[in-house]
Design an enzyme around this catalytic site. Structure first.
Site, PDB file in Angstrom:
ATOM      1  N   GLU A 101       0.811  -1.206   0.000  1.00 33.11           N
ATOM      2  CA  GLU A 101       0.000   0.000   0.000  1.00 33.11           C
ATOM      3  C   GLU A 101       0.847   1.260   0.000  1.00 33.11           C
ATOM      4  O   GLU A 101       1.984   1.269   0.482  1.00 33.11           O
ATOM      5  CB  GLU A 101      -0.937   0.004   1.198  1.00 33.11           C
ATOM      6  CG  GLU A 101      -0.229  -0.105   2.540  1.00 33.11           C
ATOM      7  CD  GLU A 101      -1.206  -0.226   3.701  1.00 33.11           C
ATOM      8  OE1 GLU A 101      -2.291  -0.796   3.526  1.00 33.11           O
ATOM      9  OE2 GLU A 101      -0.856   0.276   4.790  1.00 33.11           O
ATOM     10  N   CYS A 134       5.369  -6.214   7.969  1.00 30.10           N
ATOM     11  CA  CYS A 134       6.439  -5.723   8.841  1.00 30.10           C
ATOM     12  C   CYS A 134       6.589  -6.689  10.012  1.00 30.10           C
ATOM     13  O   CYS A 134       5.595  -7.256  10.476  1.00 30.10           O
ATOM     14  CB  CYS A 134       6.093  -4.321   9.358  1.00 30.10           C
ATOM     15  SG  CYS A 134       7.354  -3.579  10.422  1.00 30.10           S
ATOM     16  N   GLY A 136       6.457  -1.517   6.825  1.00 29.28           N
ATOM     17  CA  GLY A 136       7.816  -2.021   6.822  1.00 29.28           C
ATOM     18  C   GLY A 136       8.789  -1.111   7.541  1.00 29.28           C
ATOM     19  O   GLY A 136       8.525   0.064   7.798  1.00 29.28           O
ATOM     20  N   GLU A 137       9.941  -1.672   7.866  1.00 31.14           N
ATOM     21  CA  GLU A 137      11.056  -0.935   8.479  1.00 31.14           C
ATOM     22  C   GLU A 137      12.115  -0.710   7.403  1.00 31.14           C
ATOM     23  O   GLU A 137      12.814  -1.646   6.991  1.00 31.14           O
ATOM     24  CB  GLU A 137      11.638  -1.733   9.647  1.00 31.14           C
ATOM     25  CG  GLU A 137      12.997  -1.271  10.164  1.00 31.14           C
ATOM     26  CD  GLU A 137      13.063   0.208  10.480  1.00 31.14           C
ATOM     27  OE1 GLU A 137      13.917   0.897   9.888  1.00 31.14           O
ATOM     28  OE2 GLU A 137      12.260   0.676  11.341  1.00 31.14           O
ATOM     29  N   SER A 163      10.659   6.919  14.994  1.00 30.46           N
ATOM     30  CA  SER A 163       9.425   6.566  15.703  1.00 30.46           C
ATOM     31  C   SER A 163       9.762   6.356  17.169  1.00 30.46           C
ATOM     32  O   SER A 163      10.303   5.321  17.547  1.00 30.46           O
ATOM     33  CB  SER A 163       8.818   5.291  15.095  1.00 30.46           C
ATOM     34  OG  SER A 163       8.379   5.537  13.774  1.00 30.46           O
ATOM     35  N   LEU A 164       9.420   7.339  17.995  1.00 27.10           N
ATOM     36  CA  LEU A 164       9.809   7.322  19.401  1.00 27.10           C
ATOM     37  C   LEU A 164       8.675   6.799  20.292  1.00 27.10           C
ATOM     38  O   LEU A 164       8.812   5.776  20.962  1.00 27.10           O
ATOM     39  CB  LEU A 164      10.225   8.724  19.840  1.00 27.10           C
ATOM     40  CG  LEU A 164      10.850   8.854  21.224  1.00 27.10           C
ATOM     41  CD1 LEU A 164      12.134   8.050  21.338  1.00 27.10           C
ATOM     42  CD2 LEU A 164      11.113  10.332  21.544  1.00 27.10           C
ATOM     43  N   CYS A 193       5.374  -3.380  16.561  1.00 26.71           N
ATOM     44  CA  CYS A 193       4.847  -2.252  17.344  1.00 26.71           C
ATOM     45  C   CYS A 193       3.366  -2.484  17.633  1.00 26.71           C
ATOM     46  O   CYS A 193       2.574  -2.745  16.722  1.00 26.71           O
ATOM     47  CB  CYS A 193       5.043  -0.946  16.590  1.00 26.71           C
ATOM     48  SG  CYS A 193       6.784  -0.574  16.254  1.00 26.71           S
ATOM     49  N   CYS A 225      -1.082   2.977   8.318  1.00 29.11           N
ATOM     50  CA  CYS A 225      -0.272   1.928   7.710  1.00 29.11           C
ATOM     51  C   CYS A 225      -0.834   0.544   8.016  1.00 29.11           C
ATOM     52  O   CYS A 225      -1.021   0.180   9.169  1.00 29.11           O
ATOM     53  CB  CYS A 225       1.163   2.010   8.221  1.00 29.11           C
ATOM     54  SG  CYS A 225       2.018   3.488   7.698  1.00 29.11           S
ATOM     55  N   CYS A 239       0.395  -0.660  15.682  1.00 28.82           N
ATOM     56  CA  CYS A 239       0.507  -0.525  14.232  1.00 28.82           C
ATOM     57  C   CYS A 239      -0.134  -1.703  13.508  1.00 28.82           C
ATOM     58  O   CYS A 239       0.147  -2.866  13.813  1.00 28.82           O
ATOM     59  CB  CYS A 239       1.973  -0.406  13.836  1.00 28.82           C
ATOM     60  SG  CYS A 239       2.232  -0.158  12.070  1.00 28.82           S
ATOM     61  N   CYS A 252       3.626   8.505   0.228  1.00 29.77           N
ATOM     62  CA  CYS A 252       4.169   7.667   1.296  1.00 29.77           C
ATOM     63  C   CYS A 252       4.251   6.245   0.768  1.00 29.77           C
ATOM     64  O   CYS A 252       3.232   5.662   0.392  1.00 29.77           O
ATOM     65  CB  CYS A 252       3.269   7.741   2.526  1.00 29.77           C
ATOM     66  SG  CYS A 252       3.826   6.719   3.907  1.00 29.77           S
ATOM     67  N   ASN A 280      -4.192   6.084  15.530  1.00 33.85           N
ATOM     68  CA  ASN A 280      -5.340   5.492  14.838  1.00 33.85           C
ATOM     69  C   ASN A 280      -5.862   4.361  15.701  1.00 33.85           C
ATOM     70  O   ASN A 280      -5.136   3.408  15.997  1.00 33.85           O
ATOM     71  CB  ASN A 280      -4.921   4.961  13.454  1.00 33.85           C
ATOM     72  CG  ASN A 280      -4.686   6.086  12.470  1.00 33.85           C
ATOM     73  OD1 ASN A 280      -5.608   6.670  11.949  1.00 33.85           O
ATOM     74  ND2 ASN A 280      -3.409   6.408  12.240  1.00 33.85           N
TER      75      ASN A 280
END
Length: 345
Positions: free
Chosen positions: A92, A112, A159-160, A214-215, A116, A333, A119, A105, A290
Site C-alpha cells: 500500500e 512488517c 515495513g522498516e 518513531s519514538l 509495534c 499503515c 501498528c 508515502c 489510529n
C-alpha cells in the site's frame, strides 16, 4: 541466466550492462530516461531504440510489474493505493496533496516484523522486503494516475526501511538522480523505529534526506511496552545515533510520537520528553493514534493533545500536531492492506 530487474540499476550499472552487450553508453541513458523520467514499463514502447536492442533488453532484463488493485480517495483528496505485485504480494501507498506539492508515502516491505503494538502493518508479520523497483513503482504509478508531478516522498508506509537498507538507499539515489525524477533529497524522508547501527551507516553516507525516528515514549520501560525494538536498543543509544546523524548531515531529526490515551499522553510524560529532547536539533510530530478495532489503543481528547503539545512548545521543543489526512479510507499503515487481504483470501 536469471533476468535482471532493470529498474533497480543505477545509471552507471546500466551503462556497464549495455556495454557488455556491445551497446554505446548513450543507449543506456536513453533506456534510463524511458524508465525513470517517462515511466514507460514496456521495452517495446521505447521508440528511439532499435528493434535489435529492444530484443536484447527483453532477453536480459525485466521491468518491475505491479497493478493498482484498489484506490480510495477521501474528502481531503488523500488517496490510498493498493498495488498487486507480480508474485501477488499486496502493498500500500498513500498520496497526500499539499499546498507545497504532491507527497507519496511508500512501503519498503510487504508487511512488517517490528511488532509495534499499535501498528496495523505488523499484525501478520513481514512477507518479504520490496525490491528497489517495487518501491519506485509506487511513486511512478501514482504519478501516472494523478497526472501531476510527485515532489515529496516519505518512506513511512508498511515495513522498516532500515531492515531493507540497500534497496532503500538505492531507491533514494535513483529517485533523486538528475537523470530520473530529480526529487531533491531534502524532499525525501525515511522513517525508522530505531535500528541504531543502520542509523550510523546512513549518517556516514552524508545524504541530505530527512530522518524520522518513531519514538512514541519518554522512557525505556514505556517504549518496551509498545515497541519490541526497545529491548534491543535503549533510548540513550537511539538519541546518540540521531545526534550523530544530525551532526554529519546538518539535518534536523523528526521524532514521531503517537499519542495513546492513558499510556503516553500525560503531563509527567510530556515533561520527561522535554528533558530528553531539549537542546537537540529536532522536531516532534505528535500523531493522535489510529484506534485499533479492539480499542486497546485510543486517541486522547483534543484538550489532552493540545496540553501535551503546549508543554513541549513552552519548553523550547519545536512541536506540531499532525494534520489528519485520509482517516475515512483506512489510511493508517497496514489498515487497508489487512482489510483487502482478509476479504480476498
Amino acid at each position: 541466466m536469471a533476468k535482471i530487474e532493470i529498474c533497480s540499476l543505477k545509471l552507471y550499472s546500466l551503462i556497464a550492462e549495455l556495454e557488455n552487450m556491445n551497446e554505446k553508453s548513450f543507449r543506456a541513458k536513453q533506456v534510463y530516461e524511458w524508465l525513470h523520467k517517462k515511466n514507460k514499463w514496456d521495452f517495446n514502447e521505447m521508440t528511439n531504440l532499435s528493434k535489435d536492442l529492444r530484443n536484447k533488453l527483453n532477453e536480459s532484463f525485466f521491468i518491475t510489474e505491479g497493478t493498482i488493485a484498489e484506490k480510495l480517495t477521501s474528502d481531503d483528496n488523500t488517496s490510498k493505493y493498493l498495488f498487486r505485485l507480480s508474485n501477488n504480494s499486496i502493498i500500500e501507498s498513500v498520496l497526500m496533496k499539499h499546498t507545497f506539492g504532491n507527497s507519496v508515502c511508500v512501503s519498503s516491505q510487504a508487511g512488517c516484523n517490528m511488532g509495534c503494538a499499535f501498528c496495523y502493518s505488523t499484525k501478520d508479520g513481514k512477507e518479504r522486503d520490496l525490491t528497489t523497483g517495487e518501491m519506485l513503482l509506487q511513486v511512478y504509478k501514482i504519478q501516472e494516475d494523478l497526472g501531476e508531478r510527485i515532489s515529496h516522498v516519505v518512506i513511512m508506509g508498511s515495513g522498516e526501511p532500515l531492515e531493507n537498507y540497500e534497496n532503500c538507499l538505492n531507491f533514494i539515489e535513483i529517485l533523486s538522480s538528475k537523470e530520473g525524477l530529480n526529487i531533491s533529497q531534502r524532499h525525501i524522508t525515511l522513517s525508522t523505529c530505531g535500528l541504531v547501527d543502520k542509523i550510523y551507516n546512513l549518517a556516514d553516507r552524508k545524504l541530505q534526506i530527512n530522518l524520522a525516528l518513531s519514538l512514541h515514549a519518554s522512557n525505556d520501560e514505556m517504549r518496551k511496552h509498545i515497541m519490541p525494538i526497545a529491548r534491543a536498543y535503549s533510548m540513550e543509544e537511539i538519541f546518540k545515533a540521531c545526534d550523530y546523524y544530525a551532526e554529519k548531515t546538518g539535518r534536523r531529526i523528526t521524532y514521531e510520537y503517537a499519542l495513546m490515551k492513558g499510556i503516553n499522553d500525560g503531563e509527567k510524560t510530556a515533561s520527561e520528553l522535554v528533558k530528553r529532547l531539549k537542546g537537540r536539533l529536532c522536531h516532534v510530530n505528535l500523531i493522535p493514534v489510529n484506534e485499533t478495532e479492539d480499542k486497546k489503543f485510543e486517541r486522547p481528547s483534543q484538550k489532552t493533545i493540545k496540553e501535551f503539545a503546549d508543554i513541549l512548545e513552552k519548553s523550547g521543543v519545536a512541536t506540531t500536531i499532525r494534520r489528519e489526512m485520509g482517516s475515512s479510507i483506512n489510511a493508517a499503515c497496514g489498515q487497508l492492506r489487512g482489510r483487502y487481504t482478509r476479504e480476498n483470501e
